[in-house]
Scaffold this active site. Structure first.
Site, short mmCIF file in Angstrom:
data_model
loop_
_atom_site.label_atom_id
_atom_site.label_comp_id
_atom_site.label_asym_id
_atom_site.label_seq_id
_atom_site.Cartn_x
_atom_site.Cartn_y
_atom_site.Cartn_z
N LYS A 282 101.34 61.20 86.74
CA LYS A 282 100.46 61.34 85.58
C LYS A 282 100.78 60.26 84.55
O LYS A 282 101.95 59.91 84.36
CB LYS A 282 100.67 62.71 84.93
CG LYS A 282 100.21 63.85 85.80
CD LYS A 282 99.54 64.93 84.94
CE LYS A 282 98.82 65.95 85.78
NZ LYS A 282 99.66 67.02 86.28
N LYS B 270 104.84 66.94 76.64
CA LYS B 270 104.98 67.50 77.98
C LYS B 270 106.44 67.68 78.39
O LYS B 270 106.73 68.38 79.35
CB LYS B 270 104.28 66.63 79.02
CG LYS B 270 102.80 66.41 78.77
CD LYS B 270 102.01 67.69 78.58
CE LYS B 270 101.75 68.43 79.86
NZ LYS B 270 100.94 69.64 79.61
N HIS C 70 121.67 55.92 92.94
CA HIS C 70 120.85 55.83 94.15
C HIS C 70 119.77 54.77 93.91
O HIS C 70 118.91 54.97 93.05
CB HIS C 70 120.18 57.18 94.46
CG HIS C 70 121.17 58.24 94.80
ND1 HIS C 70 121.79 58.31 96.02
CD2 HIS C 70 121.68 59.25 94.05
CE1 HIS C 70 122.61 59.34 96.02
NE2 HIS C 70 122.58 59.92 94.83
N GLY D 152 89.54 45.37 45.36
CA GLY D 152 88.29 45.68 46.05
C GLY D 152 88.28 47.13 46.47
O GLY D 152 89.21 47.88 46.19
N THR D 153 87.19 47.50 47.16
CA THR D 153 87.08 48.88 47.64
C THR D 153 86.67 48.82 49.10
O THR D 153 85.82 48.02 49.48
CB THR D 153 85.99 49.64 46.85
OG1 THR D 153 86.32 49.54 45.47
CG2 THR D 153 85.92 51.10 47.24
N GLN E 137 86.77 51.26 53.13
CA GLN E 137 86.47 52.53 53.77
C GLN E 137 87.31 53.69 53.19
O GLN E 137 86.86 54.81 53.09
CB GLN E 137 86.75 52.38 55.27
CG GLN E 137 86.41 53.56 56.12
CD GLN E 137 84.91 53.84 56.14
OE1 GLN E 137 84.09 52.94 56.10
NE2 GLN E 137 84.57 55.12 56.16
N PHE E 138 88.56 53.37 52.80
CA PHE E 138 89.45 54.43 52.32
C PHE E 138 89.54 54.48 50.79
O PHE E 138 90.32 55.24 50.25
CB PHE E 138 90.86 54.24 52.89
CG PHE E 138 90.92 54.34 54.39
CD1 PHE E 138 90.57 55.51 55.03
CD2 PHE E 138 91.32 53.25 55.14
CE1 PHE E 138 90.62 55.60 56.42
CE2 PHE E 138 91.39 53.34 56.53
CZ PHE E 138 91.03 54.52 57.17
N VAL F 205 89.88 52.50 46.81
CA VAL F 205 90.24 51.33 46.02
C VAL F 205 91.55 50.69 46.52
O VAL F 205 92.47 51.39 46.93
CB VAL F 205 90.40 51.75 44.54
CG1 VAL F 205 90.91 50.61 43.67
CG2 VAL F 205 89.08 52.29 44.02
N ASP G 164 88.81 47.33 65.53
CA ASP G 164 87.79 46.95 64.55
C ASP G 164 88.06 45.52 64.07
O ASP G 164 88.12 45.26 62.87
CB ASP G 164 87.80 47.95 63.38
CG ASP G 164 86.56 47.80 62.50
OD1 ASP G 164 85.67 47.01 62.86
OD2 ASP G 164 86.49 48.48 61.45
P1 AMP Z 1 89.95 47.42 52.81
O1 AMP Z 1 90.06 48.82 52.37
O2 AMP Z 1 91.11 46.99 53.63
O3 AMP Z 1 88.64 47.11 53.45
O4 AMP Z 1 90.05 46.51 51.49
C1 AMP Z 1 89.00 46.39 50.54
C2 AMP Z 1 89.12 45.05 49.85
O5 AMP Z 1 90.35 44.97 49.15
C3 AMP Z 1 89.15 43.87 50.84
O6 AMP Z 1 87.88 43.40 51.12
C4 AMP Z 1 89.96 42.85 50.09
O7 AMP Z 1 89.15 42.11 49.23
C5 AMP Z 1 90.93 43.69 49.28
N1 AMP Z 1 92.23 43.81 49.96
C6 AMP Z 1 92.59 44.74 50.86
N2 AMP Z 1 93.85 44.58 51.26
C7 AMP Z 1 94.32 43.49 50.61
C8 AMP Z 1 95.56 42.79 50.62
N3 AMP Z 1 96.56 43.19 51.40
N4 AMP Z 1 95.69 41.70 49.86
C9 AMP Z 1 94.65 41.29 49.09
N5 AMP Z 1 93.45 41.90 49.04
C10 AMP Z 1 93.28 43.00 49.79
#
Ligand code: AMP
Length: 655
Positions: free
Chosen positions: A26, A53, A142, A405-406, A408-409, A411, A517
């Site tokens: 497995k 397991k 062995h 920046g901002t 998926q998760f 700021v 990704d």
């Molecule tokens: P993310 O959540 O990784 O997509 O980050 C969102 C934005 O934050 C990105 O598009 C970058 O502009 C900025 N960013 C994320 N991580 C970093 C980092 N380690 N250093 C500088 N800018 C970052």
């Protein structure tokens, strides 16, 4: 949770409790820590660890060795034939496991099959290292399997029967371990031993035994970040006491102080050229020329591109007759007696001695070597965490400076750790991530350490929102860097960006770690223009159906191969497809792939076999590389290691 030393998917043979019970094999995820070897179910679809397991206590292990392969193994345990290896890279993790090894403990041998020989070596080496102080290490084992109630090597029927072959002396660690404890008398050789005809076992790397410890020299200063760390002084020598935790090694300095050091801050021997300002590794002839033109009298020592294993000295000089200046490249020659010389026969025992001489005497060169020029100032690389074993970071040590920046998760902010070290802080919006699973995996991800990966430094999990702390990349995300920059990029610069990403991906491929990704938006650029891969593996923890379902509006359809779009089948070859699209983004300066189509039209287009066109800036050779990533059959796509080779070939040949 104890820190994980190794983690791999192997085939595990059932432990055939009775002679008649059928054997089965497995795929299991094996984890090695200092105290346990555990194995888990593995969800290939989602790339996650499943339920546990079983496990073996490290202190109960008595022997770790290779096993002589079965006589007529079925295809999934057969070593690939010549020519088949190419396809193996892709399927090895899930399809083929030809390299067996055994972990012997009080219940008998546990047989484990590795997909590659290299991985088997690494595991045996690490296992031997963690068991080296066990009290019951055996001197005989062995070499063949126990099958249907007997050992194939000696026909003994008891599973825990004493071994029939003496361990070879190359097992230095076992011997070193034994000498510390209650010694057992060496056993007399058995009669079988002399008569047995055996295939020689492949050599194992000998773990360092007392007296032959590895010496390294520091390439950078390192100031301890926590109490377990050892300070490094550039140019000083250190003894390595323990190499088991990959990015951190235990070392001793010349004053006898011991502690952990970042392994990427040292190099193996004091002869290495890497400690010299004038040496630039991995630099092409044309890059050297670009750099040299900035300073008359400048010189660079680099690896020769035409002669493997040799070095080239490149010099830029102007003169009254040639005010424009000229660049000359001299290959460092070596006599049969291993003495080095450049233009004339002034012989030296080492390359640094040769360089020092030519810094004062032109002696046949167009100029003496005046100023060392280096590709990037050699600033210290990132460490895998802020100190050895420090993965939980105290938020009180963080200062928030500005918003970056901002994503998926949520700021992302730029800040300082202990007021001194630049960091990026991802503040995880509640409900956006499966946090417990991520926290479980964070330690594994911290051990991924490569100069072209955005380093994960640690996490703050004791409060909400949790924070993920990473290396700070001053030039932000690659996609915006390509789109917004005012200056024109030279083709060589675009290729260099692809090479950076390919190096990181080759490393992840070697660790059997999938990105899932890969795209320009998930790469970042630092203050020196170096591109690094970010957010590797993070997509597994996203809680957002629009992102996780291949029909969702946020799913990376334009970066996905047919088998992901149709069956969600991720592999390092689906990462290769995405890499081809990333190359396309780089060469079209940040255009949206398949810009005229929406997501479902793109899916249809790709499944029908249509592909992205050649961007204007990409030469035919560059386009051929990206195109090779889009082969319909995953196994026909190149590996990252092959891609890197093709990119380097172009770097060397195109100006
Ligand atoms: P993310 O959540 O990784 O997509 O980050 C969102 C934005 O934050 C990105 O598009 C970058 O502009 C900025 N960013 C994320 N991580 C970093 C980092 N380690 N250093 C500088 N800018 C970052």
């Amino acid at each position: 949770m104890a820190s994980i030393i190794l983690e791999s998917i192997f085939l595990k043979r059932s432990q055939q409790k009775k002679k008649t019970s059928p054997l089965n094999f497995k795929k299991r995820l094996f984890l090695l820590t200092e105290s346990k070897l555990s194995y888990y179910e593995y969800d290939f679809e989602r790339g996650r660890r499943g339920s546990k397991k079983g496990s073996v206590d490290i202190e109960k292990i008595t022997c770790v060795e290779t096993v002589v392969p079965e006589n007529n193994p079925p295809p999934e345990r057969q070593v690939p034939k010549k020519g088949e290896d190419y396809n193996m890279e892709q399927i090895s993790i899930i399809e083929r496991f030809p390299y067996p090894f055994q972990v012997v403990y009080d219940e008998g041998p546990l047989y484990v099959f590795s997909p590659t020989e290299e991985l088997r070596k690494r595991w045996i080496h690490q296992l031997k290292s963690v068991i080296r102080y066990n009290s019951d290490l055996v001197q005989k084992y062995h070499p063949c399997f126990w099958i249907d109630g007997q050992y194939l090597c000696c026909s003994q029927t008891a599973k825990n029967a004493m071994g029939c072959k003496i361990l070879e002396s190359r097992n230095g660690s076992l011997k070193a371990g034994r000498s510390h404890r209650k010694t057992k008398k060496p056993l007399p050789p058995t009669p079988e031993e002399d008569t047995m005809v055996m295939k020689p076992l492949p050599p194992e790397p000998a773990p360092s035994a007392a007296g032959e410890m590895k010496k390294v020299v520091a390439l950078y200063n390192y100031v301890p970040m926590n109490v377990q760390d050892l300070q490094l002084q550039k140019g000083e020598e250190y003894l390595i006491l323990e190499e088991s935790h990959l990015p951190w090694w235990k070392a001793r300095d010349k004053n006898g102080r011991e502690g952990y050091i970042p392994s990427n801050y040292v190099t193996a021997t004091s002869n290495s050229l890497e400690i010299y300002e004038w040496y630039s590794k991995n630099i092409t002839r044309s890059q050297a020329e670009q750099l040299l033109k900035q300073e008359e009298g400048g010189f660079i020592v680099r690896d020769s591109t035409s002669k493997t294993g040799k070095y080239t000295v490149s010099v830029y000089a102007k003169s009254a007759v040639d005010p424009q200046g000229m660049i000359r490249h001299y290959v460092v020659c070596c006599t049969p007696q291993n003495q080095y010389y450049l233009a004339e026969k002034h012989l030296f025992n080492t390359i640094p001695e040769l360089i020092t001489y030519h810094q004062h005497n032109s002696a046949g060169l167009i100029s003496r070597l005046k100023y060392p020029v280096s590709r990037h100032q050699k600033s210290a690389p990132s460490t895998a965490g802020l100190g050895y074993g420090s993965w939980e970071i105290d938020p009180k040590d963080l200062t928030f400076l500005k918003e970056l920046g901002t994503g998926q998760f949520g700021v992302v902010k730029y800040g300082k750790w202990r007021g001194q070290y630049n960091v990026a802080i991802k503040m995880i919006r509640e409900g956006s991530m499966s946090e417990d699973e991520f926290i479980d995996e964070a330690k594994v991800m911290m051990n991924l350490s490569h100069e072209k990966l955005v380093q994960l430094y640690g996490v703050c999990t004791k409060q909400r929102p949790i924070f993920i702390i990473t290396e700070y990349m001053a030039n932000g995300c690659l996609l915006n860097f390509l789109r917004e920059t005012q200056r024109r990029f030279q083709p060589a610069e675009l290729l260099e960006m692809c090479k950076d990403v390919c190096e990181a991906m080759e490393y992840l491929e070697s660790k059997q770690f999938l990105h899932r990704d890969l795209a320009a938006r998930n790469c970042l650029v630092n203050d020196q223009g170096i591109v690094k891969v970010s957010d590797f593996g993070l997509s597994r923890y996203v809680l957002d159906d629009e992102y996780t379902s291949s029909m969702g509006s946020k799913f990376p359809v334009r970066w996905s191969p047919p088998e992901v779009l149709l069956y969600s089948k991720f592999s390092s070859k689906s990462d290769v497809w995405s890499f081809g699209v990333l190359m396309w983004e780089v060469y079209s300066l940040g255009k949206m792939p398949y810009e005229r189509f929406n997501n479902s039209e793109t899916t249809e287009h790709v499944i029908q076999g249509l592909r992205l066109y050649r961007p204007q800036q990409a030469s035919e050779r560059v386009y051929a590389i990206m195109y090779s990533c889009w082969h319909e059959k995953a196994e026909e796509r190149p590996t990252f290691s092959a891609l890197l080779g093709s990119i380097v070939d172009i770097t060397d040949e195109e100006p």
